[in-house]
Design an enzyme around this catalytic site. Structure first.
Site, PDB file in Angstrom:
ATOM      1  N   ARG A  88       1.001 -66.428  15.891  1.00 36.00           N
ATOM      2  CA  ARG A  88       1.351 -67.125  17.126  1.00 36.00           C
ATOM      3  C   ARG A  88       0.206 -68.090  17.425  1.00 36.00           C
ATOM      4  O   ARG A  88      -0.952 -67.828  17.095  1.00 36.00           O
ATOM      5  CB  ARG A  88       1.512 -66.151  18.290  1.00 36.00           C
ATOM      6  N   LYS A  99       0.084 -59.506  21.041  1.00 35.33           N
ATOM      7  CA  LYS A  99       0.540 -59.252  22.407  1.00 35.33           C
ATOM      8  C   LYS A  99       0.168 -57.847  22.852  1.00 35.33           C
ATOM      9  O   LYS A  99       0.245 -56.895  22.066  1.00 35.33           O
ATOM     10  CB  LYS A  99       2.063 -59.431  22.496  1.00 35.33           C
ATOM     11  N   HIS A 123       5.409 -72.587  16.716  1.00 36.58           N
ATOM     12  CA  HIS A 123       6.410 -71.528  16.613  1.00 36.58           C
ATOM     13  C   HIS A 123       7.380 -71.784  15.468  1.00 36.58           C
ATOM     14  O   HIS A 123       7.873 -70.842  14.835  1.00 36.58           O
ATOM     15  CB  HIS A 123       7.164 -71.375  17.932  1.00 36.58           C
ATOM     16  N   ARG A 153       5.810 -70.448  12.396  1.00 35.73           N
ATOM     17  CA  ARG A 153       5.923 -68.981  12.383  1.00 35.73           C
ATOM     18  C   ARG A 153       7.334 -68.575  11.955  1.00 35.73           C
ATOM     19  O   ARG A 153       7.524 -67.640  11.179  1.00 35.73           O
ATOM     20  CB  ARG A 153       5.581 -68.441  13.772  1.00 35.73           C
ATOM     21  N   HIS A 191       6.133 -57.768  15.714  1.00 31.95           N
ATOM     22  CA  HIS A 191       7.249 -57.510  16.619  1.00 31.95           C
ATOM     23  C   HIS A 191       7.293 -56.028  16.986  1.00 31.95           C
ATOM     24  O   HIS A 191       7.211 -55.167  16.106  1.00 31.95           O
ATOM     25  CB  HIS A 191       8.588 -57.889  15.972  1.00 31.95           C
ATOM     26  N   TYR A 212      16.172 -63.311  11.624  1.00 30.03           N
ATOM     27  CA  TYR A 212      15.817 -64.078  10.433  1.00 30.03           C
ATOM     28  C   TYR A 212      16.782 -63.836   9.277  1.00 30.03           C
ATOM     29  O   TYR A 212      16.877 -64.651   8.374  1.00 30.03           O
ATOM     30  CB  TYR A 212      14.374 -63.769  10.021  1.00 30.03           C
TER      31      TYR A 212
END
Length: 303
Positions: free
Chosen positions: A139, A164, A243, A246, A269, A278
């Site tokens: 990210r 995150k 993004h 990514r 994730h 994806y």
């Protein structure tokens, strides 16, 4: 009251109490007039069954999901208004389900376009940025927050990333990314500010900045670097962002046969459902490849 009077009162309420703009009022007026024309009998006294039949017919008429959602929203607000005004004692829209929003597939770039971006990058730092965004799926917030100590040591082919929620993950680096990082580190000292106070702040970061207050490269600057590379590579800047790189990383892994659990781990994730999109991107690209490259597909398309 007639339907026209009820609709007019509803629109007046939206304008006076909620400050609705003219184009919003016009859209709601069109939506309610459409329902009025389709529902048998008066709209203001329509039954729940009649409203449900009208909503079911929206899809059959070929309306876009966004238009259908807006029309359902207009009906809900209209009948809620009639309920509050004691015009009706029930709400015939209470059982309605709005059409689900289709999840947009992430934009991506081809491997050839990524290579053009890297070649077009103006400096060792810029090449390293693109290599990490694409080659490691970082990210942009993770990239600019990398401390200098995160750089791989000699013989290492990975980095520890803080993602995150402060969660750490191990990210593997390929040879191109490692080479780009080595070149950046060799030139990094020349990017540090000359003033001692600023230099001390910037020295902490893998990608330092001589102008940012905290001494690290900003996300906005990264976006500008990608935009410049895109223009030089002959790619529309609108298609390129941190993004998107990514997304390309994940999409190309799935296309190459990587399992979703591995991709989930590499992306950081929390939920594999986020990663599953994806597979749809890869399926779409593979379908296009088959239809354009397979000899039988080309033959049938031409007949």
């Amino acid at each position: 009251m007639t339907d026209s009077a009820l609709i007019e009162s509803f629109l007046e309420m939206l304008s006076a109490e909620r400050g609705a703009r003219a184009n919003t009022l016009e859209a709601y007026a069109r939506d309610l007039e459409d329902a009025r024309a389709q529902v048998k009998g008066a709209l203001g006294s329509a039954s729940a069954e009649a409203i449900e039949m009208y909503v079911a017919g929206l899809a059959k008429r070929g309306l876009a999901p966004a238009t259908a959602r807006r029309r359902i929203s207009a009906l809900r607000q209209f009948f809620h208004f009639l309920l509050q005004e004691n015009v009706r004692g029930d709400d015939p829209t209470s059982r309605l389900d709005a059409p689900k929003r289709a999840r947009a597939l992430p934009k991506t770039l081809s491997a050839e376009e990524i290579e053009r971006l890297i070649v077009a990058a103006e400096s060792a730092r810029d090449k390293a940025i693109i290599e990490l965004l694409y080659g490691a799926g970082l990210r942009v917030s993770e990239l600019v927050s990398l401390p200098l100590r995160a750089a791989p040591r000699p013989g290492q082919a990975h980095m520890i990333i803080e993602g995150k929620g402060g969660k750490e993950r191990l990210v593997a680096l390929g040879r191109p990314a490692l080479a780009a990082l080595d070149a950046h580190l060799a030139a990094r000292a020349g990017m540090l500010p000359k003033k001692e106070a600023q230099r001390e702040k910037a020295a902490r970061w893998l990608f330092p900045s001589s102008s940012a207050a905290d001494g690290k490269l900003t996300r906005r600057r990264v976006a500008q670097i990608l935009e410049a590379a895109a223009v030089k590579a002959g790619i529309s800047p609108a298609r390129v962002s941190p993004h998107v790189l990514r997304h390309a990383f994940a999409t190309h892994l799935v296309e190459g046969g990587a399992d979703l659990r591995t991709v989930q781990t590499l992306l950081g994730h929390a939920d594999i459902a986020t990663t599953q999109i994806y597979t749809h991107v890869a399926e779409g690209r593979l379908k296009t490849l088959v239809e354009t490259a397979h000899p039988l597909a080309r033959k049938r398309k031409g007949t």
